[in-house]
Scaffold this active site. Sequence first.
Site, PDB file in Angstrom:
ATOM      1  N   SER A  40       0.822  -1.209   0.000  1.00  0.00           N
ATOM      2  CA  SER A  40       0.000   0.000   0.000  1.00  0.00           C
ATOM      3  C   SER A  40       0.864   1.272   0.000  1.00  0.00           C
ATOM      4  CB  SER A  40      -0.962  -0.009   1.183  1.00  0.00           C
ATOM      5  OG  SER A  40      -0.297  -0.336   2.377  1.00  0.00           O
ATOM      6  N   CYS A  74      -7.075  -6.475  -0.021  1.00  0.00           N
ATOM      7  CA  CYS A  74      -5.882  -6.415   0.826  1.00  0.00           C
ATOM      8  C   CYS A  74      -5.250  -5.014   0.797  1.00  0.00           C
ATOM      9  CB  CYS A  74      -4.923  -7.518   0.417  1.00  0.00           C
ATOM     10  SG  CYS A  74      -3.791  -7.947   1.728  1.00  0.00           S
ATOM     11  N   ARG A  81      -2.888  -2.320   9.668  1.00  0.00           N
ATOM     12  CA  ARG A  81      -2.095  -3.089   8.705  1.00  0.00           C
ATOM     13  C   ARG A  81      -1.447  -4.306   9.347  1.00  0.00           C
ATOM     14  NH1 ARG A  81       1.962   0.845   6.002  1.00  0.00           N
ATOM     15  NH2 ARG A  81       2.296  -0.872   4.556  1.00  0.00           N
ATOM     16  N   ILE A 137      -3.035 -12.840   3.082  1.00  0.00           N
ATOM     17  CA  ILE A 137      -1.576 -12.677   3.053  1.00  0.00           C
ATOM     18  C   ILE A 137      -1.224 -11.315   3.660  1.00  0.00           C
ATOM     19  CG2 ILE A 137       0.490 -12.589   1.605  1.00  0.00           C
ATOM     20  CD1 ILE A 137      -1.177 -14.172  -0.517  1.00  0.00           C
ATOM     21  N   ARG A 138      -0.546 -11.329   4.779  1.00  0.00           N
ATOM     22  CA  ARG A 138      -0.239 -10.085   5.513  1.00  0.00           C
ATOM     23  C   ARG A 138      -1.466  -9.158   5.490  1.00  0.00           C
ATOM     24  NH1 ARG A 138       3.499  -7.066   3.192  1.00  0.00           N
ATOM     25  NH2 ARG A 138       3.406  -8.196   1.234  1.00  0.00           N
ATOM     26  N   HIS A 185      -7.704 -12.398  -0.607  1.00  0.00           N
ATOM     27  CA  HIS A 185      -7.348 -12.351  -2.036  1.00  0.00           C
ATOM     28  C   HIS A 185      -8.142 -13.355  -2.864  1.00  0.00           C
ATOM     29  CE1 HIS A 185      -3.573  -9.971  -1.767  1.00  0.00           C
ATOM     30  NE2 HIS A 185      -3.482 -10.495  -0.562  1.00  0.00           N
ATOM     31  N   GLU A 207      -8.557 -13.354  -5.913  1.00  0.00           N
ATOM     32  CA  GLU A 207      -7.890 -13.523  -7.227  1.00  0.00           C
ATOM     33  C   GLU A 207      -6.834 -14.629  -7.184  1.00  0.00           C
ATOM     34  OE1 GLU A 207      -7.363 -11.215  -5.069  1.00  0.00           O
ATOM     35  OE2 GLU A 207      -5.256 -10.605  -5.014  1.00  0.00           O
TER      36      GLU A 207
HETATM   37  N1  GLN Z   1       0.325  -5.493   4.381  1.00  0.00           N
HETATM   38  C1  GLN Z   1       0.392  -5.029   3.015  1.00  0.00           C
HETATM   39  C2  GLN Z   1       0.351  -3.513   2.969  1.00  0.00           C
HETATM   40  O1  GLN Z   1       0.308  -2.896   3.985  1.00  0.00           O
HETATM   41  C3  GLN Z   1      -0.731  -5.609   2.207  1.00  0.00           C
HETATM   42  C4  GLN Z   1      -0.491  -7.064   1.920  1.00  0.00           C
HETATM   43  C5  GLN Z   1      -1.177  -7.583   0.707  1.00  0.00           C
HETATM   44  O2  GLN Z   1      -1.739  -6.821  -0.112  1.00  0.00           O
HETATM   45  N2  GLN Z   1      -1.122  -8.861   0.507  1.00  0.00           N
HETATM   46  O3  GLN Z   1       0.392  -2.927   1.922  1.00  0.00           O
END
Ligand code: GLN
Length: 186
Positions: free
Chosen positions: A48, A78, A105, A132-133, A168, A170
């Site tokens: 981001s 995400c 985040r 994912i994160r 996600h 996708e």
């Molecule tokens: N944690 C990421 C961010 O802050 C986002 C992770 C993701 O898009 N898979 O941008």
Amino acid sequence: MKVGVLGLQGDFREHLQVLKRLDVEARDVRTTKDLAEVNALILPGGESTTMVHLMAQDGLDQAIKERHRKGMPLYGTCAGMILLAQEIVDSKLRGLGLIDIAVSRNAYGRQVDSFEADLQIKNIGAFHAVFIRAPKIIRRSSSVEALAEHEGAPVLARQGHVLVSSFHPELTNDTRIHEYFLSMVD
Ligand code: GLN
């Protein structure tokens, strides 16, 4: 109908592949000129911080806000959800502020890089989701509808013509959330 995917960084190619599979005309969006060609926009996962920086360079951020005012449907996954959020709580980062949620985040924990969960999505049903994160929605206004929750937090949410997910879709073969988004496009 032509759907755009913000193509500055991140996993925009995967979104384009899903749209192709659904037989929808689609293109990557990198400039304000590209944006003018599409009727809807997906903001993908990625970083981001990088995307906020790149979007500001030729005024793409302002152009997206302007199209939002005119009713263009938006879907952020995400990092894309972070970009659309009203508030990013643990960061100096300023997003577009187009959906009234606050996101954290790192709230799922830095150690937990990724996880999968079986969700129950309103009007869609059972859905296997890959995180994912993932950013966590820690506040939403009453006008934001939670379409799915995981451990008490919304993970798929909608306010008017803006849709966001922490996960996600996708990255799986299940195209139902993209189809739901397409149903929001005239
Ligand atoms: N944690 C990421 C961010 O802050 C986002 C992770 C993701 O898009 N898979 O941008």
